[in-house]
Design a protein around this motif. Sequence first.
Motif, short mmCIF file in Angstrom:
data_model
loop_
_atom_site.label_atom_id
_atom_site.label_comp_id
_atom_site.label_asym_id
_atom_site.label_seq_id
_atom_site.Cartn_x
_atom_site.Cartn_y
_atom_site.Cartn_z
N ARG A 186 35.34 71.86 7.12
CA ARG A 186 34.15 71.20 6.55
C ARG A 186 33.15 70.97 7.68
O ARG A 186 33.46 70.28 8.65
CB ARG A 186 34.53 69.87 5.92
N LYS A 204 25.95 71.68 -2.84
CA LYS A 204 25.29 72.23 -1.65
C LYS A 204 26.28 72.88 -0.70
O LYS A 204 25.86 73.65 0.17
CB LYS A 204 24.44 71.17 -0.95
N ARG A 218 31.12 67.50 -4.41
CA ARG A 218 32.07 66.39 -4.44
C ARG A 218 31.85 65.53 -5.68
O ARG A 218 30.72 65.38 -6.14
CB ARG A 218 31.90 65.51 -3.20
N ASP A 248 37.03 73.94 -2.57
CA ASP A 248 36.49 73.21 -1.42
C ASP A 248 37.30 73.59 -0.19
O ASP A 248 38.47 73.93 -0.27
CB ASP A 248 36.56 71.70 -1.64
N ILE A 255 34.17 78.93 0.37
CA ILE A 255 33.66 79.28 -0.97
C ILE A 255 33.66 80.80 -1.18
O ILE A 255 34.05 81.28 -2.24
CB ILE A 255 32.23 78.72 -1.16
P1 ADP Z 1 26.49 68.12 -3.66
O1 ADP Z 1 25.86 66.89 -3.08
O2 ADP Z 1 25.55 69.24 -3.80
O3 ADP Z 1 27.28 67.81 -4.89
P2 ADP Z 1 28.49 67.77 -1.65
O4 ADP Z 1 27.83 67.62 -0.33
O5 ADP Z 1 28.93 66.52 -2.32
O6 ADP Z 1 27.56 68.66 -2.59
O7 ADP Z 1 29.77 68.69 -1.51
C1 ADP Z 1 29.82 69.75 -0.65
C2 ADP Z 1 31.28 70.15 -0.52
O8 ADP Z 1 31.31 71.49 -0.07
C3 ADP Z 1 32.05 69.31 0.49
O9 ADP Z 1 33.19 68.75 -0.12
C4 ADP Z 1 32.44 70.32 1.57
O10 ADP Z 1 33.74 70.11 2.07
C5 ADP Z 1 32.35 71.63 0.85
N1 ADP Z 1 32.02 72.77 1.71
C6 ADP Z 1 31.05 72.84 2.64
N2 ADP Z 1 31.02 74.07 3.17
C7 ADP Z 1 31.96 74.79 2.57
C8 ADP Z 1 32.41 76.14 2.66
N3 ADP Z 1 31.87 77.00 3.51
N4 ADP Z 1 33.41 76.52 1.87
C9 ADP Z 1 33.98 75.64 1.01
N5 ADP Z 1 33.60 74.38 0.85
C10 ADP Z 1 32.60 73.96 1.62
#
Ligand code: ADP
Length: 580
Positions: A161, A223, A283, A312, A332
Motif C-alpha cells: 500500500r 482511488k 475502503r 486490495d 489491482i
Molecule cells: P476511495 O477513497 O476512492 O474509496 P481509498 O483511498 O479508500 O479509495 O482506498 C484505496 C485502497 O486502494 C486502499 O485500501 C489501498 O490499500 C488500495 N490500493 C492502493 N494502491 C493499490 C494497488 N496498486 N493495488 C491494489 N490496491 C491498492
Amino acid sequence: MSTDTDTPELTDGFHLVVDALKLNGIDTLFGLPGIPITDLARLAQAQGMRVISFRHEQHAGNAAAAAGFLTRKPGICLTVSAPGFLNGLTALANATTNCFPMILISGSSEREIVDLQQGDYEEMDQLAIAKPLCKAAYRVLHAQDIGIGIARAIRAALSGRPGGVYLDLPAKLFAQSMDAEAGRRSLVQVVDPAPRQIPAPDAVARALALLRAAKRPLILLGKGAAYAQADAEVRALVERTGIPYLPMSMAKGLLPDNHALSASAARSYVLAEADVVMLIGARLNWLLSHGKGKTWGAPGPQQLSRQFIQLDIAPTEIDSNVAVAAPVIGDIGSCVSALLAGIDASFPKPAAEWLGAINERKDKNLSKMAATLAANPSPMNFHSALNVVRQIVQAHPDAILVNEGANTLDFTRSIVDMYQPRKRLDVGTWGIMGIGMGFAVAAAVTTGQRVIAIEGDSAFGFSGMEVETICRYQLPVCVVVFNNNGVYRGTDVNPSGGSDVAPTAFVKNARYELMMQAFGGVGVVASTPVELTRAMNEAIASGRPTLINAIIDETAGTESGRIASLNPQSAAKKKQPTTP
Ligand code: ADP
Ligand code: TPW
C-alpha cells in the motif's frame, strides 16, 4: 573528473542525494529552501532536476503527494528543519491517509545538540515526531549511507500500500565528503520498487463464484484502482461482466462518467439494493458509511445477506468494518487480470430486472438534474456555475480538475463528468481543505496539461498565496473561486449582536481576482454563466495563470455540504440573556 592524479576526486552529501534521486528516475523536487537544504535545491537544479519552490511547505508537500498519485513515483518534498518540517508534515500524513507515495526529505539540526536538548537552531527530534504519522521514517547519518537510505525510502513509499515516508537528513551530512568512486558505488538503483502481487488462485475462484451467483451485483471503484493504472483491465472487467459500477470521487473517469454501466445517478438505489458488492481499490470507510447503516438499505435480512468482495493490496484492510466474504489480495492490475481470466462468454450477465431498475432511476435523476442545470438564476448558484464547468470539462477531457470546498466539492463531484482516468484530484480520504494550489501545481508540472481548480472561497484561502508560485512558473492553471462570502455560505450573523462577524462569514464581495493580477496573471470577475464560460475558455486557450472570481449566491448551499449528518449541533437552545 580530476586532472590532478594525486588528489582523489571527491563527492559530498549534497551531490550524493541528488545523484541517488536521479539514479532512481526522480526528476522533480517540490520544496521551500532555507538552512540546511538551500544548496541542495540549487545543486538539484544545476544537475537538471525541476525544482519547484513554494511559499509554504504544506503546499509543496501536497504537490509531492499529488505527483506521487499521478506518476506512481514517489513525489519529493524538501523542507528545512523543525517549523518547515512541521509545515510539511500535514501533507505527509494526508498522503499516507490517501495511500499516495511521497517522501518528505527534511534537513535537521545537529543530533548531539538535539538529543541533549541543548537548544540548537530549529531544534526538534523530527524523526520521532514523523514516525507515527507516516508509513516509514528513516535518518541517514553518514554520506556513504545516502544511497541505501534513499532506496529504502523509495521502496517503502511505493511497495504494497503506497504511502508517505519521512527521510531525515541532518545538516552535517550534506557537507560530509568521500571518494567520488566509492560514492558512486554506494548508490542504489531500486529494482522493481512496486512488485506485482499476484492473488492466490483460490481467492480468485471464491470471488468469481460469489459474483456468478449474484442477483444484483455492483462494482465500486476507488482511488486505489485509479492509482494502479490498470485502466484497460478495469474497463474490461466492467464491460465483460456487464456489472454496473460506482466510482468514488477520484476514480471518476476511470471509465467515462457517461458510460452506460455507470450507476452514479442511481447511487442511493444501488448501494441500498446490491446483493454482492465488489470493491476495487476502495475502503469501506466513512465515505461509504462503513458498509452499514441506512446508506446500505433498510436494516433486515437484505443488509445481513449482502456480501462483499474486496480487491486490495493491503490484507489488513479486509474486514475493517463489515465482514468481507471474498478478499482478493494483490495489486489491482494482477487481481483484475486474474478475475478476467475466469470470465468468458458463459459468465452470467446481471439480471435485466436489476439493470432496468437502475436505468429507470438514472433517467429520472438525470432529467431532474438537467432541469436544475438549465435554470439561470441571478446571482449564479452552484448549479448554474457548474453547468459551465461541466461543459468546459466535456470539451477538454484532458484537463485535470482539482476540487475542494464543501458545497463546491459535493456539487462539482456530482455535476461535472470526467472522461479520462486520474483527471480528478480532491480532498481525499480526510476531506481536507488546503490541497488546492499544491495539487494544481503538481498536476500542471507532472502532466503538462491544463488544470482547472474549482475552489470554495474558504478552501481557496488555505493555499491562496501559491497563486504566486503558479505565476512564477507560468503554469496553465485556471482557478475558479466560488465566492459566496464565507465558509459554506455567507449569511451567518453574530448571534450576540456584537460587532465581530459570525465565525463562518468573510469580507463580503472580496476581490480574489486581484490576487492573481498582483503577480502578473489574469484576474477576472464572472457574475453570469456567459461571463464564466468566456473567462474559462480564454484561460484554457491561453494557458495563462488565471483566477476567476465567480460570484455565487451567498444563500446557496448548506452547512457542511452533503455531510451535515457529521456536524454536531447544540441541542440545548439557550435562551439569550435579556437586557434589563
Ligand atoms: P476511495 O477513497 O476512492 O474509496 P481509498 O483511498 O479508500 O479509495 O482506498 C484505496 C485502497 O486502494 C486502499 O485500501 C489501498 O490499500 C488500495 N490500493 C492502493 N494502491 C493499490 C494497488 N496498486 N493495488 C491494489 N490496491 C491498492
Ligand atoms: C484543514 C473544515 C470543511 S469544508 C470547509 C471547511 C473550513 C470550507 C467550506 O467553505 P467553502 O465551500 O470552501 O467556501 P462552500 O462551497 O461550501 O462555500 N480545516 C481543514 N479541513 C477541513 N475540512 C476544515 C477545516 C471545512
